[in-house]
Design a protein around this motif. Sequence first.
Motif, PDB file in Angstrom:
ATOM      1  N   VAL A 131       0.821  -1.218   0.000  1.00 56.37           N
ATOM      2  CA  VAL A 131       0.000   0.000   0.000  1.00 56.37           C
ATOM      3  C   VAL A 131       0.855   1.268   0.000  1.00 56.37           C
ATOM      4  O   VAL A 131       0.360   2.373   0.210  1.00 56.37           O
ATOM      5  N   GLY A 132       2.164   1.104  -0.208  1.00 56.15           N
ATOM      6  CA  GLY A 132       3.040   2.248  -0.363  1.00 56.15           C
ATOM      7  C   GLY A 132       3.407   2.964   0.913  1.00 56.15           C
ATOM      8  O   GLY A 132       3.746   4.150   0.883  1.00 56.15           O
ATOM      9  N   LEU A 133       3.412   2.258   2.054  1.00 57.81           N
ATOM     10  CA  LEU A 133       3.706   2.919   3.331  1.00 57.81           C
ATOM     11  C   LEU A 133       4.817   2.236   4.128  1.00 57.81           C
ATOM     12  O   LEU A 133       4.952   2.479   5.325  1.00 57.81           O
ATOM     13  N   ALA A 134       5.614   1.411   3.500  1.00 58.39           N
ATOM     14  CA  ALA A 134       6.673   0.702   4.224  1.00 58.39           C
ATOM     15  C   ALA A 134       7.663   1.675   4.856  1.00 58.39           C
ATOM     16  O   ALA A 134       8.199   1.410   5.942  1.00 58.39           O
ATOM     17  N   PHE A 144      -1.221  10.356  10.369  1.00 56.48           N
ATOM     18  CA  PHE A 144      -1.512  10.043   8.980  1.00 56.48           C
ATOM     19  C   PHE A 144      -2.793  10.737   8.539  1.00 56.48           C
ATOM     20  O   PHE A 144      -3.686  11.006   9.344  1.00 56.48           O
ATOM     21  N   SER A 145      -2.887  10.971   7.255  1.00 46.85           N
ATOM     22  CA  SER A 145      -4.142  11.457   6.681  1.00 46.85           C
ATOM     23  C   SER A 145      -5.179  10.338   6.698  1.00 46.85           C
ATOM     24  O   SER A 145      -4.845   9.166   6.920  1.00 46.85           O
ATOM     25  N   GLY A 146      -6.439  10.717   6.441  1.00 49.53           N
ATOM     26  CA  GLY A 146      -7.488   9.704   6.405  1.00 49.53           C
ATOM     27  C   GLY A 146      -7.224   8.624   5.370  1.00 49.53           C
ATOM     28  O   GLY A 146      -7.429   7.428   5.624  1.00 49.53           O
ATOM     29  N   GLY A 147      -6.748   9.030   4.191  1.00 51.02           N
ATOM     30  CA  GLY A 147      -6.443   8.050   3.158  1.00 51.02           C
ATOM     31  C   GLY A 147      -5.299   7.134   3.550  1.00 51.02           C
ATOM     32  O   GLY A 147      -5.320   5.935   3.261  1.00 51.02           O
ATOM     33  N   GLN A 148      -4.287   7.678   4.230  1.00 51.58           N
ATOM     34  CA  GLN A 148      -3.168   6.855   4.692  1.00 51.58           C
ATOM     35  C   GLN A 148      -3.609   5.881   5.779  1.00 51.58           C
ATOM     36  O   GLN A 148      -3.162   4.725   5.814  1.00 51.58           O
ATOM     37  N   GLN A 149      -4.492   6.335   6.675  1.00 51.42           N
ATOM     38  CA  GLN A 149      -5.028   5.416   7.687  1.00 51.42           C
ATOM     39  C   GLN A 149      -5.776   4.273   7.017  1.00 51.42           C
ATOM     40  O   GLN A 149      -5.679   3.110   7.435  1.00 51.42           O
ATOM     41  N   GLN A 150      -6.532   4.596   5.969  1.00 49.61           N
ATOM     42  CA  GLN A 150      -7.263   3.554   5.247  1.00 49.61           C
ATOM     43  C   GLN A 150      -6.296   2.542   4.644  1.00 49.61           C
ATOM     44  O   GLN A 150      -6.530   1.333   4.689  1.00 49.61           O
ATOM     45  N   ARG A 151      -5.188   3.021   4.102  1.00 50.79           N
ATOM     46  CA  ARG A 151      -4.200   2.129   3.507  1.00 50.79           C
ATOM     47  C   ARG A 151      -3.551   1.228   4.557  1.00 50.79           C
ATOM     48  O   ARG A 151      -3.258   0.057   4.294  1.00 50.79           O
ATOM     49  N   MET A 174      -8.605   8.342  -0.715  1.00 48.75           N
ATOM     50  CA  MET A 174      -7.400   7.957  -1.440  1.00 48.75           C
ATOM     51  C   MET A 174      -7.167   8.850  -2.648  1.00 48.75           C
ATOM     52  O   MET A 174      -8.115   9.247  -3.327  1.00 48.75           O
ATOM     53  N   ASP A 175      -5.889   9.099  -2.940  1.00 50.03           N
ATOM     54  CA  ASP A 175      -5.561   9.771  -4.191  1.00 50.03           C
ATOM     55  C   ASP A 175      -5.505   8.729  -5.312  1.00 50.03           C
ATOM     56  O   ASP A 175      -5.616   7.526  -5.073  1.00 50.03           O
ATOM     57  N   ARG A 176      -5.355   9.209  -6.544  1.00 50.45           N
ATOM     58  CA  ARG A 176      -5.421   8.295  -7.684  1.00 50.45           C
ATOM     59  C   ARG A 176      -4.324   7.244  -7.650  1.00 50.45           C
ATOM     60  O   ARG A 176      -4.557   6.075  -7.966  1.00 50.45           O
ATOM     61  N   ALA A 177      -3.104   7.636  -7.248  1.00 48.39           N
ATOM     62  CA  ALA A 177      -2.012   6.668  -7.200  1.00 48.39           C
ATOM     63  C   ALA A 177      -2.316   5.544  -6.215  1.00 48.39           C
ATOM     64  O   ALA A 177      -2.043   4.368  -6.486  1.00 48.39           O
ATOM     65  N   SER A 178      -2.915   5.893  -5.058  1.00 48.54           N
ATOM     66  CA  SER A 178      -3.270   4.879  -4.067  1.00 48.54           C
ATOM     67  C   SER A 178      -4.382   3.977  -4.591  1.00 48.54           C
ATOM     68  O   SER A 178      -4.385   2.766  -4.343  1.00 48.54           O
ATOM     69  N   MET A 179      -5.341   4.571  -5.306  1.00 50.57           N
ATOM     70  CA  MET A 179      -6.408   3.772  -5.901  1.00 50.57           C
ATOM     71  C   MET A 179      -5.852   2.767  -6.898  1.00 50.57           C
ATOM     72  O   MET A 179      -6.261   1.601  -6.931  1.00 50.57           O
ATOM     73  N   GLY A 204     -15.253   2.848 -10.154  1.00 43.40           N
ATOM     74  CA  GLY A 204     -14.015   3.600 -10.309  1.00 43.40           C
ATOM     75  C   GLY A 204     -12.892   2.762 -10.883  1.00 43.40           C
ATOM     76  O   GLY A 204     -13.085   2.006 -11.841  1.00 43.40           O
ATOM     77  N   PRO A 205     -11.680   2.850 -10.288  1.00 45.52           N
ATOM     78  CA  PRO A 205     -10.527   2.123 -10.828  1.00 45.52           C
ATOM     79  C   PRO A 205     -10.626   0.610 -10.677  1.00 45.52           C
ATOM     80  O   PRO A 205      -9.811  -0.116 -11.243  1.00 45.52           O
ATOM     81  N   LEU A 206     -11.597   0.125  -9.932  1.00 48.00           N
ATOM     82  CA  LEU A 206     -11.784  -1.324  -9.771  1.00 48.00           C
ATOM     83  C   LEU A 206     -12.737  -1.902 -10.812  1.00 48.00           C
ATOM     84  O   LEU A 206     -12.982  -3.113 -10.819  1.00 48.00           O
ATOM     85  N   ALA A 207     -13.264  -1.058 -11.693  1.00 47.84           N
ATOM     86  CA  ALA A 207     -14.305  -1.492 -12.628  1.00 47.84           C
ATOM     87  C   ALA A 207     -13.901  -2.714 -13.436  1.00 47.84           C
ATOM     88  O   ALA A 207     -14.699  -3.643 -13.644  1.00 47.84           O
ATOM     89  N   GLY A 208     -12.661  -2.755 -13.911  1.00 47.73           N
ATOM     90  CA  GLY A 208     -12.236  -3.868 -14.749  1.00 47.73           C
ATOM     91  C   GLY A 208     -11.986  -5.156 -13.994  1.00 47.73           C
ATOM     92  O   GLY A 208     -11.762  -6.203 -14.621  1.00 47.73           O
TER      93      GLY A 208
END
Length: 259
Positions: A131-134, A144-151, A174-179, A204-208
């Motif tokens: 999730v990009g937080l190592a 952390f921001s709300g999106g970072q807490q979610q990650r 989440m921002d687009r990169a996190s999505m 959204g980005p999960l559609a496919g």
Amino acid sequence: MSSASAILEARELDVVLGSARVLHGVDLSVTAGETVAVLGSNGSGKSTLVKTLIGLHPATSGGVRLYGADPAGPSRAVPWQKVGYAPQRTGATTGVPATALEVVASGLLHRRRLRPGRDARARCLAALAQVGLADRAHESVQVFSGGQQQRVLIARALVREPDLLILDEPLSGMDRASMDALAATVAALQRRGATVVVVLHELGPLAGLITRTVVLHGGRIVHDAPPSSRGTDPGVVDAHPHPEPPAAVPTAPDLQRQW
């Protein structure tokens, strides 16, 4: 009520919270390998449904089976080590601060295992990397921001390498990169045959990646089919936050709770 191929089932499920009936006669069966999006407008019962499916809310009538067992019952028959769950996090409250690494490590605990194991650190760092937080593993999640807490919470669910992953509004904040990173993670889970159930306002980005959409309206399932080519289904586009009270910022692990 259980069918041989289903790993997650609800039959004639009613849920009353306080004085409100939130779910009405819900029938749902999820089989191994599916990626199911649970869609609906605010107040439709999406989060209540997934929380009931894993035993966080009791069924008022009807029943639920998770791997063939009642998730809210006293039985230890549910193989919790196979299940990953990430709740929606949209707010902050006070509490005992925990680092991202500590929050993710709590995902390795379950009713039959009260210690993370010797390889816990490596597994937690690997989950945070997904999730990009190592690089922020030792920081308090309270900064952390709300999106970072979610990650972080998604990493906590992923650290089990679950066969069933349940995500409640994972795209919130989440921002687009996190999505896009989340979409790549779901694709990797699909390749190894895992089952994913995800609550969304729109695909959204999960559609496919979605193989089936289940739409709730007024606590009832009104649509259950493969996703439409538009990436959403009728009556489900709603960009407002979910009305349920926001959960707390992750704190030090509570061994009395499953999640």
